[in-house]
Design a protein around this motif. Structure first.
Motif, PDB file in Angstrom:
ATOM      1  N   UNK A  95      29.294  68.074  75.966  1.00  0.00           N
ATOM      2  CA  UNK A  95      29.921  67.222  76.975  1.00  0.00           C
ATOM      3  C   UNK A  95      31.422  67.454  77.103  1.00  0.00           C
ATOM      4  N   UNK A  96      31.898  68.549  76.515  1.00  0.00           N
ATOM      5  CA  UNK A  96      33.334  68.832  76.517  1.00  0.00           C
ATOM      6  C   UNK A  96      33.614  70.154  77.234  1.00  0.00           C
ATOM      7  N   UNK A  97      34.465  70.098  78.257  1.00  0.00           N
ATOM      8  CA  UNK A  97      34.943  71.327  78.889  1.00  0.00           C
ATOM      9  C   UNK A  97      36.172  71.782  78.121  1.00  0.00           C
ATOM     10  N   UNK A  98      36.104  72.983  77.544  1.00  0.00           N
ATOM     11  CA  UNK A  98      37.206  73.518  76.753  1.00  0.00           C
ATOM     12  C   UNK A  98      37.877  74.653  77.511  1.00  0.00           C
ATOM     13  N   UNK A  99      39.200  74.625  77.536  1.00  0.00           N
ATOM     14  CA  UNK A  99      39.967  75.644  78.248  1.00  0.00           C
ATOM     15  C   UNK A  99      41.199  75.989  77.418  1.00  0.00           C
ATOM     16  N   UNK A 100      41.268  77.231  76.966  1.00  0.00           N
ATOM     17  CA  UNK A 100      42.377  77.633  76.098  1.00  0.00           C
ATOM     18  C   UNK A 100      43.526  78.212  76.914  1.00  0.00           C
ATOM     19  N   UNK A 157      32.271  62.149  77.661  1.00  0.00           N
ATOM     20  CA  UNK A 157      31.627  61.030  76.976  1.00  0.00           C
ATOM     21  C   UNK A 157      32.665  60.112  76.336  1.00  0.00           C
ATOM     22  N   UNK A 158      33.628  60.703  75.632  1.00  0.00           N
ATOM     23  CA  UNK A 158      34.704  59.895  75.052  1.00  0.00           C
ATOM     24  C   UNK A 158      35.732  59.487  76.109  1.00  0.00           C
ATOM     25  N   UNK A 159      35.639  60.118  77.277  1.00  0.00           N
ATOM     26  CA  UNK A 159      36.523  59.822  78.416  1.00  0.00           C
ATOM     27  C   UNK A 159      37.992  60.033  78.043  1.00  0.00           C
ATOM     28  N   UNK A 160      38.291  61.228  77.566  1.00  0.00           N
ATOM     29  CA  UNK A 160      39.667  61.544  77.179  1.00  0.00           C
ATOM     30  C   UNK A 160      39.961  63.026  77.363  1.00  0.00           C
ATOM     31  N   UNK A 218      25.926  57.680  90.872  1.00  0.00           N
ATOM     32  CA  UNK A 218      26.005  56.380  91.538  1.00  0.00           C
ATOM     33  C   UNK A 218      27.388  56.145  92.126  1.00  0.00           C
ATOM     34  N   UNK A 219      28.287  57.100  91.910  1.00  0.00           N
ATOM     35  CA  UNK A 219      29.640  56.998  92.450  1.00  0.00           C
ATOM     36  C   UNK A 219      30.641  56.344  91.529  1.00  0.00           C
ATOM     37  N   UNK A 220      30.211  55.988  90.295  1.00  0.00           N
ATOM     38  CA  UNK A 220      31.138  55.350  89.352  1.00  0.00           C
ATOM     39  C   UNK A 220      32.101  56.396  88.808  1.00  0.00           C
ATOM     40  N   UNK A 221      33.385  56.083  88.886  1.00  0.00           N
ATOM     41  CA  UNK A 221      34.436  56.993  88.441  1.00  0.00           C
ATOM     42  C   UNK A 221      35.093  56.454  87.176  1.00  0.00           C
ATOM     43  N   UNK A 222      35.068  57.234  86.115  1.00  0.00           N
ATOM     44  CA  UNK A 222      35.674  56.847  84.836  1.00  0.00           C
ATOM     45  C   UNK A 222      36.840  57.781  84.540  1.00  0.00           C
ATOM     46  N   UNK A 223      38.048  57.236  84.534  1.00  0.00           N
ATOM     47  CA  UNK A 223      39.236  58.056  84.302  1.00  0.00           C
ATOM     48  C   UNK A 223      39.295  58.517  82.857  1.00  0.00           C
ATOM     49  N   UNK A 224      39.689  59.783  82.645  1.00  0.00           N
ATOM     50  CA  UNK A 224      39.847  60.320  81.304  1.00  0.00           C
ATOM     51  C   UNK A 224      41.263  60.016  80.823  1.00  0.00           C
ATOM     52  N   UNK A 225      41.359  59.357  79.672  1.00  0.00           N
ATOM     53  CA  UNK A 225      42.664  58.945  79.154  1.00  0.00           C
ATOM     54  C   UNK A 225      43.415  60.144  78.588  1.00  0.00           C
ATOM     55  N   UNK A 226      44.738  60.067  78.597  1.00  0.00           N
ATOM     56  CA  UNK A 226      45.597  61.103  78.022  1.00  0.00           C
ATOM     57  C   UNK A 226      46.732  60.434  77.261  1.00  0.00           C
ATOM     58  N   UNK A 227      47.497  61.227  76.542  1.00  0.00           N
ATOM     59  CA  UNK A 227      48.706  60.735  75.890  1.00  0.00           C
ATOM     60  C   UNK A 227      49.913  61.301  76.622  1.00  0.00           C
ATOM     61  N   UNK A 228      51.088  60.799  76.320  1.00  0.00           N
ATOM     62  CA  UNK A 228      52.309  61.302  76.941  1.00  0.00           C
ATOM     63  C   UNK A 228      52.510  62.778  76.613  1.00  0.00           C
ATOM     64  N   UNK A 229      52.198  63.183  75.376  1.00  0.00           N
ATOM     65  CA  UNK A 229      52.366  64.576  74.973  1.00  0.00           C
ATOM     66  C   UNK A 229      51.428  65.484  75.754  1.00  0.00           C
ATOM     67  N   UNK A 230      50.176  65.034  75.926  1.00  0.00           N
ATOM     68  CA  UNK A 230      49.209  65.837  76.685  1.00  0.00           C
ATOM     69  C   UNK A 230      49.655  65.961  78.132  1.00  0.00           C
TER      70      UNK A 230
END
Length: 391
Positions: free
Chosen positions: A250-255, A266-269, A206-218
């Motif tokens: 629902x998680x893209x993992x990249x090492x 889903x957790x948007x982070x 539907x075009x809704x954009x949900x930003x994924x939150x991060x921390x300063x360390x990330x």
């Protein structure tokens, strides 16, 4: 400075050279018995390993498909094409039925102000959504060539629409061998570039954009991975050689060498996690080999399933050379398979594992010849395809 992130994720950036077109990344069929690949002249073909035979699905033309896409039901292949100028764009897709090789659909759309005839010669990649309803077409162009442009094709309506807002993160997901589409087909991982670094989000249909939150360390770690480092140690620390990038639910993992990135839609982070014991052990072996082999940095590792054998792709920036090593992790030994280089800009990886893990495709350039080599899980080279010309 942080715009370097995209360039760093192009795993073999130091070898981007002449601007000529290089054949794109091969794509495996689900049964691991055949794969789709492209030629330098724009032709698209399917290679059957049992028959040891090739059939042409799309004849040579001006189009330059860099990556074809196979439908989720394995019945069709989507072949993208595109054009870009400062005043106009064009994108389209040919859909070929794999049972008989017949072209069943061909769509093209143009935008902007045309000042000259459209030449569909821009390298383009396609990704088919898991629900089979959409095909993403990505091509280079615009303000940032590597971020590129994206068009969505509606399979049922047969319509093409430029994507507005945050674009699918193809320039991030392609180098780690993943699709930007979420596995449930509900939307895609998107990425914007800002002065403070990349911003990731999830966009639904539907075009809704949900930003994924991060921390300063990330953010600091992501930006370190994206910076243009001068020293070999820093350059090595910012590479992504480990082989387990994938969607897990629902998680893209990249090492990375710094830890594993999790993009949770889903957790948007976005979070960073320590490497598992197995991954850390793999990284220690990589580091040990690099310490003993000065000048080389490992850029990709591709393991076989149920085998201690792996193929490692290494880069020596000083001599602008790629090297592919066969590595026996059980006996802790290795040997060189071959050396070569990539000749044109690409965001795809040179090593592609079959779904069943029994074969790995190695695509590269050697002495002016573009090649795809098929390596079996015992280390034997069983096929070599020359992709300079389909004629």
């Amino acid at each position: 400075m942080h715009l370097q992130l995209t360039r760093m994720l192009i795993l073999l950036t130091p070898l981007l050279a002449t601007g000529c077109f290089s054949p794109g990344a091969p794509v495996w069929m689900e049964d691991s018995q055949s794969f789709i690949y492209t030629f330098t002249d724009g032709a698209v073909a399917q290679y059957d390993m049992q028959k040891q035979a090739t059939r042409i699905l799309c004849n040579p033309n001006l189009a330059r498909p860099e990556r074809a896409a196979i439908s989720p039901d394995q019945q069709f292949v989507a072949i993208p094409f595109a054009s870009w100028t400062e005043t106009s764009d064009a994108a389209g897709v040919n859909i070929v039925r794999l049972s008989d090789g017949v072209l069943v659909s061909s769509e093209l759309k143009e935008w902007g102000m045309k000042k000259e005839p459209t030449t569909l010669d821009q390298p383009a990649s396609a990704y088919w959504s898991p629900d089979g309803q959409r095909i993403l077409i990505y091509y280079k162009g615009g303000i940032d060539e590597l971020l590129g442009k994206c068009v969505m094709y509606d399979v049922q309506q047969k319509t093409l629409s430029p994507i507005k807002g945050a674009l699918p993160a193809v320039s991030f997901t392609a180098p780690i061998g993943c699709s930007p589409f979420s596995p449930d087909g509900s939307g895609y991982l998107a990425m914007r570039m800002t002065l403070d670094g990349p911003v990731f989000s999830f966009v639904d249909w539907m075009g809704w954009e949900s930003q994924l939150s991060t921390t300063e360390e990330v953010n600091k770690k992501i930006n370190f991975l994206g910076d243009d480092h001068e020293t070999k140690g820093a350059k090595k620390a910012a590479t992504f050689p480990l082989p387990n990038a994938d969607w897990v639910g629902n998680v893209l993992q990249c090492s990375t060498r710094l830890g594993t990135l999790h993009f949770d839609i889903k957790k948007k982070e976005v979070t960073f996690h320590p490497l598992t014991e197995k991954l850390q052990g793999q990284l220690n072996q990589i580091d040990g080999a690099e310490d003993a082999d000065k000048g080389w940095i490992t850029y990709q590792v591709a393991p076989f399933q149920e085998s201690p054998i792996e193929i490692h792709c290494l880069l020596n920036e000083t001599v602008a050379t790629l090297r592919f090593d066969l590595v026996d992790t059980k006996e802790k030994r290795r040997r060189v398979l071959f050396e070569g280089e990539l000749r044109a800009k690409t965001i795809n990886r040179p090593l592609t594992c079959s779904p069943d893990g029994k074969h790995i495709l190695v695509w590269f350039n050697q002495n002016g010849k573009d090649l795809i080599t098929v390596v079996r899980n015992d280390g034997e080279i069983i096929s070599e395809l020359k992709t300079n010309s389909s004629q």
